[in-house]
Design a protein around this motif. Structure first.
Motif, PDB file in Angstrom:
ATOM      1  N   GLU A   1      43.021 -43.667 -20.425  1.00  0.00           N
ATOM      2  CA  GLU A   1      42.829 -42.253 -20.096  1.00  0.00           C
ATOM      3  C   GLU A   1      42.369 -41.469 -21.315  1.00  0.00           C
ATOM      4  N   TYR A   2      42.940 -41.801 -22.478  1.00  0.00           N
ATOM      5  CA  TYR A   2      42.517 -41.111 -23.703  1.00  0.00           C
ATOM      6  C   TYR A   2      41.030 -41.341 -23.961  1.00  0.00           C
ATOM      7  N   LEU A   3      40.610 -42.585 -23.875  1.00  0.00           N
ATOM      8  CA  LEU A   3      39.215 -42.901 -24.150  1.00  0.00           C
ATOM      9  C   LEU A   3      38.290 -42.246 -23.121  1.00  0.00           C
ATOM     10  N   LEU A   4      38.713 -42.239 -21.853  1.00  0.00           N
ATOM     11  CA  LEU A   4      37.930 -41.557 -20.818  1.00  0.00           C
ATOM     12  C   LEU A   4      37.796 -40.067 -21.121  1.00  0.00           C
ATOM     13  N   THR A   5      38.926 -39.445 -21.483  1.00  0.00           N
ATOM     14  CA  THR A   5      38.909 -38.006 -21.763  1.00  0.00           C
ATOM     15  C   THR A   5      38.011 -37.697 -22.956  1.00  0.00           C
ATOM     16  N   LEU A   6      38.136 -38.478 -24.013  1.00  0.00           N
ATOM     17  CA  LEU A   6      37.346 -38.226 -25.209  1.00  0.00           C
ATOM     18  C   LEU A   6      35.858 -38.387 -24.940  1.00  0.00           C
ATOM     19  N   THR A   7      35.461 -39.505 -24.322  1.00  0.00           N
ATOM     20  CA  THR A   7      34.033 -39.742 -24.078  1.00  0.00           C
ATOM     21  C   THR A   7      33.466 -38.725 -23.084  1.00  0.00           C
ATOM     22  N   GLN A   8      34.304 -38.315 -22.103  1.00  0.00           N
ATOM     23  CA  GLN A   8      33.824 -37.327 -21.133  1.00  0.00           C
ATOM     24  C   GLN A   8      33.557 -35.992 -21.813  1.00  0.00           C
ATOM     25  N   ARG A   9      34.456 -35.570 -22.702  1.00  0.00           N
ATOM     26  CA  ARG A   9      34.278 -34.283 -23.386  1.00  0.00           C
ATOM     27  C   ARG A   9      33.118 -34.348 -24.382  1.00  0.00           C
ATOM     28  N   LEU A  10      32.992 -35.457 -25.083  1.00  0.00           N
ATOM     29  CA  LEU A  10      31.857 -35.608 -25.996  1.00  0.00           C
ATOM     30  C   LEU A  10      30.532 -35.528 -25.239  1.00  0.00           C
ATOM     31  N   THR A  11      30.470 -36.223 -24.105  1.00  0.00           N
ATOM     32  CA  THR A  11      29.234 -36.250 -23.322  1.00  0.00           C
ATOM     33  C   THR A  11      28.953 -34.900 -22.689  1.00  0.00           C
ATOM     34  N   GLN A  12      30.003 -34.208 -22.223  1.00  0.00           N
ATOM     35  CA  GLN A  12      29.815 -32.895 -21.608  1.00  0.00           C
ATOM     36  C   GLN A  12      29.236 -31.902 -22.598  1.00  0.00           C
ATOM     37  N   ARG A  13      29.705 -31.936 -23.831  1.00  0.00           N
ATOM     38  CA  ARG A  13      29.174 -31.005 -24.834  1.00  0.00           C
ATOM     39  C   ARG A  13      27.745 -31.374 -25.227  1.00  0.00           C
ATOM     40  N   LYS A  14      27.411 -32.646 -25.183  1.00  0.00           N
ATOM     41  CA  LYS A  14      26.015 -33.034 -25.406  1.00  0.00           C
ATOM     42  C   LYS A  14      25.138 -32.493 -24.274  1.00  0.00           C
ATOM     43  N   THR A  15      25.646 -32.578 -23.044  1.00  0.00           N
ATOM     44  CA  THR A  15      24.891 -32.054 -21.902  1.00  0.00           C
ATOM     45  C   THR A  15      24.643 -30.557 -22.061  1.00  0.00           C
ATOM     46  N   GLU A  16      25.664 -29.817 -22.471  1.00  0.00           N
ATOM     47  CA  GLU A  16      25.515 -28.371 -22.662  1.00  0.00           C
ATOM     48  C   GLU A  16      24.501 -28.071 -23.764  1.00  0.00           C
ATOM     49  N   PHE A  17      24.531 -28.849 -24.847  1.00  0.00           N
ATOM     50  CA  PHE A  17      23.584 -28.636 -25.936  1.00  0.00           C
ATOM     51  C   PHE A  17      22.160 -28.936 -25.477  1.00  0.00           C
ATOM     52  N   ILE A  18      21.974 -30.001 -24.709  1.00  0.00           N
ATOM     53  CA  ILE A  18      20.638 -30.347 -24.219  1.00  0.00           C
ATOM     54  C   ILE A  18      20.148 -29.299 -23.224  1.00  0.00           C
ATOM     55  N   ASP A  19      21.070 -28.740 -22.436  1.00  0.00           N
ATOM     56  CA  ASP A  19      20.682 -27.644 -21.531  1.00  0.00           C
ATOM     57  C   ASP A  19      20.156 -26.453 -22.316  1.00  0.00           C
ATOM     58  N   ARG A  20      20.767 -26.175 -23.459  1.00  0.00           N
ATOM     59  CA  ARG A  20      20.270 -25.067 -24.307  1.00  0.00           C
ATOM     60  C   ARG A  20      18.894 -25.399 -24.879  1.00  0.00           C
ATOM     61  N   LEU A  21      18.680 -26.661 -25.236  1.00  0.00           N
ATOM     62  CA  LEU A  21      17.350 -27.060 -25.705  1.00  0.00           C
ATOM     63  C   LEU A  21      16.316 -26.882 -24.599  1.00  0.00           C
ATOM     64  N   GLU A  22      16.713 -27.193 -23.363  1.00  0.00           N
ATOM     65  CA  GLU A  22      15.791 -27.037 -22.237  1.00  0.00           C
ATOM     66  C   GLU A  22      15.448 -25.563 -22.018  1.00  0.00           C
ATOM     67  N   GLU A  23      16.431 -24.691 -22.167  1.00  0.00           N
ATOM     68  CA  GLU A  23      16.164 -23.255 -22.059  1.00  0.00           C
ATOM     69  C   GLU A  23      15.222 -22.798 -23.177  1.00  0.00           C
ATOM     70  N   THR A  24      15.387 -23.373 -24.353  1.00  0.00           N
ATOM     71  CA  THR A  24      14.517 -23.022 -25.476  1.00  0.00           C
ATOM     72  C   THR A  24      13.076 -23.414 -25.200  1.00  0.00           C
ATOM     73  N   VAL A  25      12.869 -24.631 -24.694  1.00  0.00           N
ATOM     74  CA  VAL A  25      11.496 -25.064 -24.424  1.00  0.00           C
ATOM     75  C   VAL A  25      10.894 -24.273 -23.275  1.00  0.00           C
ATOM     76  N   ASP A  26      11.710 -23.853 -22.298  1.00  0.00           N
ATOM     77  CA  ASP A  26      11.213 -22.975 -21.227  1.00  0.00           C
ATOM     78  C   ASP A  26      10.695 -21.661 -21.818  1.00  0.00           C
TER      79      ASP A  26
END
Length: 322
Positions: A139-164
């Motif tokens: 559960e710890y590893l799932l929680t950690l990787t999920q949060r790491l990946t979620q924040r990467k998704t949010e950062f990439i979404d901001r990059l997508e807004e920038t390119v728009d």
């Protein structure tokens, strides 16, 4: 909750959620519950504890204390060694300057190290303190990787807004500072992708080597996290391609603007070239210039020049040069 230089928590057992001292960690036994120990590896006392009291092999300690790491997963003894990367949200830092976290995990103990604050780690510390944290290693590893990946998704979404936004500015003809903005965006993409690609490989390896860490349900959840990371990389590649196309469109528009100006100057030169020749020819200070003694000759010459200019413009229009 701010990330600490030393933080030890029990994830399960009667004292789940309780924070331990360094002495209590040294006296810890597996039957007390799952232990999670998070250290700032740059602190000398933490390094000494890992080397002298952690009970880990020298190779495992070296991996937890490594200065430069690449995302990876390695089986070691009865556990796993991991190196992962997360988005940098520290004040004044560039998000793409990703923070590394190193982990040793087995069924009874988790040891993680980093040198900079990582929000995903802070989230888990806070949730454990509130009694809502992970209850075992999987559960710890799932929680950690999920949060790491979620924040990467949010950062990439901001990059997508920038390119728009950059695409809209290029189409609107607002070229001010766009070249530097596009170059900065492409630099961020290169830096982030440098770590996302090996992290994807690490996640795939983790799926293959996690039989002792994940149960079947956790493996299914982690597979979803892995798919989310793959989509992040695909989105990042799409943003990179769009940034390249935007940069090419900007360069084409700038080249077209320069060509239009040069073309206009070429037409002006074509109009004034014969005029300059004729005025220069008749302006030589020697005898024999036609009309030198006729009062209306200058007016007639000016009229001739106007007719010549008109004829040139008509020819330009006819051949669609204008």
């Amino acid at each position: 909750m701010a990330e600490k230089q030393f933080c030890a928590l029990l994830l399960s057992g009667e004292m789940a959620g309780k924070e331990l001292t360094l002495q209590q960690v040294s006296d810890w036994q597996p039957e007390q519950g799952i232990l999670w120990l998070h250290l700032d590896y740059k602190k000398k006392s933490n390094r000494q504890w890992l080397q002298q009291h952690s009970g880990l092999e020298a190779l495992e300690v070296a991996a937890l204390l490594a200065q430069d790491t690449r995302p990876r997963v390695v089986q070691s003894g009865h556990g796993l060694l991991l190196a992962l990367r997360g988005v940098n949200h520290n004040p004044g830092a560039d998000p793409e300057d990703m923070v590394s976290i190193r982990l040793y995990l087995d069924n009874h103990r988790i040891i993680s190290t980093s040198s900079r604050e990582l929000l995903s780690v802070n989230d888990i510390i806070q949730s454990v303190g509130q009694g809502a944290g992970p209850g075992n290693t999987g559960e710890y590893l799932l929680t950690l990787t999920q949060r790491l990946t979620q924040r990467k998704t949010e950062f990439i979404d901001r990059l997508e807004e920038t390119v728009d936004d950059l695409e809209d500015k290029v189409m609107a003809g607002n070229d001010k500072d766009l070249r530097s903005d596009i170059a900065e965006l492409r630099r961020q993409i290169v830096v982030v992708r440098r770590y996302l690609a090996p992290q994807r490989e690490a996640f795939s390896r983790l799926l293959a080597d996690s039989a002792k860490i994940f149960d079947e349900q956790q493996r299914l959840k982690f597979n979803e996290i892995n798919d989310q990371l793959i989509r992040c990389i695909e989105d990042l590649d799409a943003i990179r391609d769009r940034a390249s196309v935007t940069q090419e469109e900007l360069q084409n528009r700038q080249a077209e603007a320069v060509n239009r100006r040069l073309y206009f100057l070429s037409l002006i030169s074509a109009v004034f070239l014969p005029l300059g020749f004729l005025t220069g020819l008749l302006g030589v200070n020697i005898a024999g210039i036609p009309g030198a003694d006729v009062g209306w000759a200058f007016g007639a010459f000016c009229l001739f020049l106007l007719i010549l200019v008109g004829g040139q413009l008509w020819l330009f229009y006819r051949y669609k040069w204008l």
